[in-house]
Design a protein around this motif. Structure first.
Motif, short mmCIF file in Angstrom:
data_model
loop_
_atom_site.label_atom_id
_atom_site.label_comp_id
_atom_site.label_asym_id
_atom_site.label_seq_id
_atom_site.Cartn_x
_atom_site.Cartn_y
_atom_site.Cartn_z
N ALA A 128 0.78 -1.15 -0.07
CA ALA A 128 -0.01 -0.06 0.10
C ALA A 128 0.89 1.23 -0.02
O ALA A 128 0.23 2.16 -0.23
CB ALA A 128 -0.93 0.07 1.38
N TRP A 129 2.20 1.25 0.36
CA TRP A 129 2.94 2.10 0.17
C TRP A 129 3.34 2.54 -1.25
O TRP A 129 3.13 2.05 -2.28
CB TRP A 129 4.42 1.73 1.04
N GLU A 130 3.90 3.73 -1.42
CA GLU A 130 4.20 4.16 -2.85
C GLU A 130 5.79 4.38 -2.86
O GLU A 130 6.27 4.65 -1.57
CB GLU A 130 3.66 5.40 -3.06
N ALA A 131 6.45 4.41 -4.14
CA ALA A 131 7.83 4.43 -4.03
C ALA A 131 8.07 5.35 -5.38
O ALA A 131 7.43 5.17 -6.12
CB ALA A 131 8.45 3.02 -4.29
N SER A 132 9.27 6.00 -5.26
CA SER A 132 9.69 6.86 -6.24
C SER A 132 11.23 6.85 -6.28
O SER A 132 11.83 6.71 -5.43
CB SER A 132 9.43 8.34 -6.18
N ASN A 133 11.62 6.92 -7.60
CA ASN A 133 13.16 7.14 -7.88
C ASN A 133 13.65 8.45 -8.12
O ASN A 133 14.43 8.95 -8.55
CB ASN A 133 13.69 6.11 -8.94
N VAL A 134 12.72 9.37 -7.34
CA VAL A 134 12.93 10.82 -7.21
C VAL A 134 12.71 11.40 -8.78
O VAL A 134 13.83 12.28 -8.96
CB VAL A 134 14.29 11.22 -6.60
N ASP A 135 12.07 10.92 -9.28
CA ASP A 135 11.61 11.58 -10.67
C ASP A 135 10.20 12.08 -10.98
O ASP A 135 9.63 12.34 -11.94
CB ASP A 135 11.72 10.37 -11.80
N SER A 136 9.69 12.27 -9.90
CA SER A 136 8.33 12.97 -9.57
C SER A 136 7.24 11.98 -9.79
O SER A 136 6.06 12.36 -9.94
CB SER A 136 7.97 14.13 -10.46
N TRP A 138 5.23 8.60 -8.70
CA TRP A 138 5.05 7.74 -7.41
C TRP A 138 4.45 6.48 -7.83
O TRP A 138 3.22 6.29 -8.72
CB TRP A 138 4.29 8.24 -6.36
N LEU A 139 4.77 5.40 -7.67
CA LEU A 139 3.99 3.72 -8.03
C LEU A 139 3.97 3.09 -6.94
O LEU A 139 4.64 3.36 -5.92
CB LEU A 139 5.33 3.18 -8.95
#
Length: 671
Positions: A128-136, A138-139
């Motif tokens: 249920a969390w989201e993750a981003s590789n700091v490219d704006s 979120w997945l």
């Protein structure tokens, strides 16, 4: 029920990571472990890797205060409720008061997979969390069954079991160990005397192990104590140890490495040879079911899209490990931007799309299709860049058009490639519809119809009354089985065309025969789809039975009955180049479950299914097919057909022209 079947860890705290990056980490490990004669051999295609800098976030509401610990693989920065409110002393635990909060945690690690784990009352890391590789962007975060704070995903390892040789033979100054069957294992030596170099040659055959100069896999170990262990697992049945200097060989144990999965399917019949074929096929698939579905455990030990496409189907009738399927599909897809076809092979890209449909049909897991839809679109965009006015996908100069190991001309227009591409477009239309993208569904559907229409116009031969390998109008047009059998299995042929294809291509002895289990898999499935069950039974006894008669303990990359002795081991211009444990050799699993037991889903996840058993001359058959909701057990002899339905869904039993409903949890028979 589907959620608990496909994700048994739902509801528990899990390690999380950027989606797809766990697979990238594992794939790099796997693809770095192939060595031949002491030289590392890496893949001949682009490889992606994991992102090193990942942000994880979650908005949540607490009813009471909570103190949580942060577990991470990498350097950590914890920010609570935005505005640069960092918790610099997070190592002592982070306290949050009741109310709503926004939590953002950055994990940085350029060497291992950045991952995060939190398990507190009211606050757990999970999908249920989201993750981003700091490219704006979120997945949804990636996760699996890593539920212990002390076991992060970077610690993933297969299990190991010590096995002893079944025979030991002294030959000259060396010792030959026979472990009785094919396996993938490292070695542990004990009871050695003296010091010196130990030359180790591995063999899938006795001949290979005894030929240090030309065996595919060998290594030299410096032994200075009475024991040693090798570091990498190798594929072998036989191991020959040749000590040098003052060293004397001792005993040897194989540390068999495997993925702990259970065969949930079964098959038994009145023919002992077919039972042995089935059991050997299951063992072959298990050996190649590891971090991902491998092509072969000796060579290449890589993840190839065409091999994997078959392994998924075999898995649905045996282990039914959906996570292994998803891991492999994510690994093959890689990251954007798309640089090349999967494994540089045009047809293998198409098999990836086709695999998505198969996965959904057997598992009913629409969430995975929604997960990969964006990457599926960009991969299809890459394919569409080379399409022409006919809707055909053309090869770039650097593309490999494989089809099969066969003496065929794959230059220019190839009918199989376009049939596979048409199916890929059809699958994309289905996925777009599931994801609510109506414009995408209409777009891909129109491209599918255009491509398929032109396949019949360009490749269907009025002269031969079936598909030709290249354009039918060409002066050198020749019939091969490939496009014909796929078009039949995809349902693209009318009844009249199907009959013509069977007669003029599939059962035509003047047409180039298929000699690899890879394409024989599809050939026999197509013949079963056409109702030629007894022909298929004969092929099974002749082809796979032929390997068993030569002493095979797993099924091979290719088999030609005309070859003699050690000729069977040669391939690629090398005397032992052929893999004697290749996943695409395990095709009898599908034939047993889908066609002889006759169990197949008619709606995603087996919400509707049919059972249509075929004896094909056997006195009886019995077995079990796994589904997400439970097993379907089948028995059939000349007197009756019986189904035990352990699923929550209703199916149908079809036998001898009769059809009867099979309610959930019921036993139903005909005859």
């Amino acid at each position: 029920m589907l959620e608990s079947a496909l994700n048994p860890q739902a509801g528990k705290a899990q390690w999380i990571w950027y989606p797809g990056d766990f697979e990238m980490m594992l794939l790099l490990r796997v693809h770095s472990r192939r060595y031949e004669r002491g030289m590392q051999i890496t893949p001949c295609w682009h490889m992606d890797t994991f992102f090193p800098n990942i942000k994880f976030r979650r908005r949540f509401h607490l009813e009471k205060p909570v103190v949580f610990q942060v577990h991470a693989t990498g350097e950590v920065a914890v920010e609570v409720d935005g505005g640069g409110r960092y918790c610099y002393d997070y190592q002592d635990g982070v306290r949050l008061e009741p109310g709503s909060h926004d939590l953002c945690i950055t994990v940085f690690n350029p060497h291992e997979l950045p991952a995060l784990y939190i398990d507190a009352d009211g606050l757990q890391t999970n999908g249920a969390w989201e993750a981003s590789n700091v490219d704006s962007r979120w997945l949804p975060a990636g996760s699996w069954n890593f539920t212990s704070p002390s076991c992060p995903p970077s610690d993933f390892r297969l299990e190991m079991q010590p096995l002893q040789p079944v025979s030991v033979e002294k030959i000259g100054q060396g010792v030959l160990f026979d472990f009785g069957k094919e396996m993938m294992a490292s070695l542990k030596g004990e009871g050695f005397k003296g010091e010196g170099i130990l030359h180790i040659s591995y063999g899938e055959s006795r001949e290979e192990a005894l030929n240090y100069a030309e065996c595919e896999v060998r290594e030299d170990v410096k032994v200075t104590e009475d024991c040693f262990e090798t570091t990498l697992p190798r594929a072998f049945r036989f191991v020959f140890l040749a000590p040098e200097g003052g060293l004397s060989a001792g005993g040897l144990t194989a540390l068999y490495e495997y993925l702990p999965i259970e065969n949930k399917g079964s098959f038994e019949c009145s023919d002992d040879l077919l039972n042995r074929i089935y059991d050997t096929a299951v063992y072959t698939l298990h050996l190649n079911s590891r971090e991902f579905f491998f092509d072969g455990i000796k060579r290449d030990r890589w993840v190839w899209g065409g091999d994997a496409c078959q392994s998924y189907l075999l898995n649905y009738y045996s282990f039914f490990d959906s996570e292994l399927c998803k891991r492999t599909m994510r690994a093959l897809r890689g990251k954007d931007p798309v640089h090349q076809h999967h494994n540089t092979i045009q047809d293998y890209t198409c098999y990836w799309f086709i695999s998505l449909y198969d996965y959904y049909l057997y598992t009913g897991d629409a969430a995975f299709l929604r997960e990969v839809y964006r990457n599926a679109r960009t991969l299809m965009d890459f394919c569409l860049e080379t399409t022409d006015e006919r809707g055909f996908m053309n090869a770039r100069p650097e593309d490999w058009v494989f089809v099969d190991w066969a003496p065929i001309n794959n230059k220019g227009d190839v009918s199989l490639i376009q049939i596979l591409f048409a199916r890929s477009l059809e699958v994309m239309a289905l996925i777009a519809g599931l994801c609510g993208d109506e414009n995408g569904r209409a777009f891909y559907h129109s491209l599918w119809q255009k491509c398929l229409k032109n396949c019949f116009e360009i490749f269907w031969s009025a002269r031969y009354n079936c598909f030709t390998h290249g354009p039918a109008a060409a002066s050198d047009a020749v019939v091969t089985k490939y496009a014909n059998m796929f078009a039949l299995s995809f349902g693209y042929l009318s009844e009249e065309q199907k009959a013509a294809v069977i007669q003029n291509a599939l059962l035509n002895e003047t047409v180039l025969p298929i000699t690899t289990p890879y394409m024989r898999f599809y050939e026999l499935a197509a013949l079963c789809d056409a109702g030629c069950y007894e022909d298929v039974m004969g092929f099974l006894r002749e082809y796979w039975g032929g390997m068993l008669r030569l002493g095979a303990t797993s099924f091979w990359e290719a088999y030609d009955a005309a070859e003699q002795g050690a000729q069977h081991y040669a391939m690629y211009g090398r005397p032992f180049g052929k893999s004697l444990c290749h996943a695409w050799g395990a095709g009898p699993i599908l034939l047993a479950g889908k066609y002889f037991l006759g169990v197949r889903p008619e709606a995603p996840g087996y919400e509707k299914f049919t059972v249509s058993p075929h004896l094909a001359g056997l006195a009886y058959i019995r077995g079990s097919v796994p589904t997400p909701g439970g097993a379907i057990d089948v028995f059939c002899d000349g007197e009756k057909a019986e189904v035990v339905n352990h699923t929550p869904f209703e199916g149908a039993l079809e036998w001898k022209g009769q059809v009867v409903a099979v309610p959930p949890g019921q036993t139903v028979s005909l005859g």
